[in-house]
Design an enzyme around this catalytic site. Structure first.
Site, PDB file in Angstrom:
ATOM      1  N   ASP A 139      -6.655   4.281 -10.337  1.00  0.00           N
ATOM      2  CA  ASP A 139      -5.727   4.187  -9.212  1.00  0.00           C
ATOM      3  C   ASP A 139      -4.341   4.531  -9.738  1.00  0.00           C
ATOM      4  O   ASP A 139      -4.118   4.574 -10.951  1.00  0.00           O
ATOM      5  CB  ASP A 139      -5.741   2.769  -8.628  1.00  0.00           C
ATOM      6  N   SER A 140      -3.400   4.715  -8.816  1.00  0.00           N
ATOM      7  CA  SER A 140      -2.040   5.007  -9.235  1.00  0.00           C
ATOM      8  C   SER A 140      -1.361   3.792  -9.867  1.00  0.00           C
ATOM      9  O   SER A 140      -0.342   3.931 -10.530  1.00  0.00           O
ATOM     10  CB  SER A 140      -1.233   5.475  -8.025  1.00  0.00           C
ATOM     11  N   CYS A 191      -8.134   5.118  -5.681  1.00  0.00           N
ATOM     12  CA  CYS A 191      -6.927   5.499  -4.944  1.00  0.00           C
ATOM     13  C   CYS A 191      -7.276   6.339  -3.710  1.00  0.00           C
ATOM     14  O   CYS A 191      -7.915   7.397  -3.824  1.00  0.00           O
ATOM     15  CB  CYS A 191      -6.029   6.303  -5.882  1.00  0.00           C
ATOM     16  N   GLU A 228       3.266  -4.317  -5.094  1.00  0.00           N
ATOM     17  CA  GLU A 228       3.539  -4.174  -6.539  1.00  0.00           C
ATOM     18  C   GLU A 228       4.493  -5.267  -7.024  1.00  0.00           C
ATOM     19  O   GLU A 228       4.378  -5.759  -8.133  1.00  0.00           O
ATOM     20  CB  GLU A 228       4.172  -2.803  -6.847  1.00  0.00           C
ATOM     21  N   CYS A 285      -5.534   2.126   1.735  1.00  0.00           N
ATOM     22  CA  CYS A 285      -4.711   2.223   0.528  1.00  0.00           C
ATOM     23  C   CYS A 285      -5.064   1.011  -0.322  1.00  0.00           C
ATOM     24  O   CYS A 285      -5.212  -0.101   0.213  1.00  0.00           O
ATOM     25  CB  CYS A 285      -3.231   2.202   0.905  1.00  0.00           C
ATOM     26  N   HIS A 338      -3.475  -0.820  -2.193  1.00  0.00           N
ATOM     27  CA  HIS A 338      -2.531  -1.939  -2.245  1.00  0.00           C
ATOM     28  C   HIS A 338      -2.634  -2.856  -1.016  1.00  0.00           C
ATOM     29  O   HIS A 338      -2.208  -4.000  -1.073  1.00  0.00           O
ATOM     30  CB  HIS A 338      -1.090  -1.410  -2.338  1.00  0.00           C
TER      31      HIS A 338
END
Ligand code: DGL
Length: 266
Positions: A10-11, A73, A152, A184, A186
């Site tokens: 993932d990013s 991701c 984050e 997504c 997140h």
């Protein structure tokens, strides 16, 4: 081959929600996770840039001898999956198809909303995957770029997160969708907040569970499942391993091993 690890990337930290689901669903598997924190966010980058970054990470995982790569991701799945499949020898699973399938299984009114990054929304990847299976479905998309830094930075429970979420979700509520894809990695970190705002009549499709189920099915179908024993987790990150380790321990538990710094193409 069965004993080789599964690579997941993932990013950033968001894909750890998918790692957690994979670890629960596949307790015998060794999992290698790469969080590309040096390059997060992917969501606002061009398709060419996302493809280049995703290829760098996937080639690193391939060099570790993984038997399967799971692209946690959504942005990379939406924009780079076909390039990854063309250029790698190892099989690659993306998050879009399982998410689309799960949403269609959950909806009653065939109105589905997709929350995603700018890149995922612009790719229309979820719309295409849903319409391939159900051309009559109405698909509404909403980009929610501010959710990524909120997750984050550990802001999921702060009033600021609620204010922003209400703003993003207003058009989603007006769309009449009874099913919302958290498109997504997140967003599952904000799931409780989103569920509270959307109310009990709206199904939330979490890509973590759907992708873990798809990975299970893939390993069984290709006779690649680990034979037994306790699976392990190894974490790599392209920047700030201490911060990454702290986030991983918050999500996965304090016993989670320290992340290793791995800079790609420097
Ligand atoms: N991991 C990305 C995704 O699932 C979101 C974060 C980013 O923009 O990099 O789309």
């Amino acid at each position: 081959m069965k004993k080789q690890p599964i690579g997941v990337f993932d990013s950033g930290i968001g894909g750890l929600t998918i790692l957690r689901a994979l670890h629960r669903a596949l307790p015998h598997e060794n999992l290698l996770y790469f969080g590309d924190t040096a390059n997060v966010p992917y969501g606002g980058k061009s398709k060419a840039a996302v493809t280049r970054l995703a290829l760098d990470v996937a080639r690193f995982l391939e060099s570790c001898g993984v038997k399967l790569i799971v692209v946690a991701c959504n942005t990379a799945s939406a924009q780079a999956l076909s390039a990854l499949r063309r250029q790698l020898t190892v099989p690659v699973l993306g998050v879009i198809e399982p998410g689309a399938q799960a949403a269609l299984a959950a909806t009653r009114n065939r109105k589905i909303a997709v929350l995603g990054t700018q890149g995922t929304v612009e790719s229309k990847a979820y719309i295409k995957a849903i319409h391939k299976r159900c051309p009559q479905a109405h698909v509404f998309q909403q980009a929610c770029p501010l959710f990524v830094p909120l997750a984050e930075e550990g802001f999921a429970d702060k009033p600021a997160a609620e204010l922003i979420a209400r703003e993003y979700l207003q058009p989603v509520q007006q769309s009449g969708a009874d099913t919302v894809i958290l498109g997504c990695t997140h967003y599952p970190i904000l799931k409780n907040l989103l569920a509270r705002i959307l109310g009990p009549r709206v199904n939330l499709v979490d890509s973590a569970d759907t992708l873990a189920a798809a990975a299970c099915q893939f390993l069984q179908a290709h006779h690649l499942a680990a034979p037994g024993g306790k699976g392990s987790v190894k974490l790599y990150t392209s920047d700030a391993p201490e911060k990454f380790t702290a986030s991983a321990r918050k999500l996965l538990g304090q016993q989670t091993p320290r992340a290793t710094l791995k800079k790609l193409n420097v």
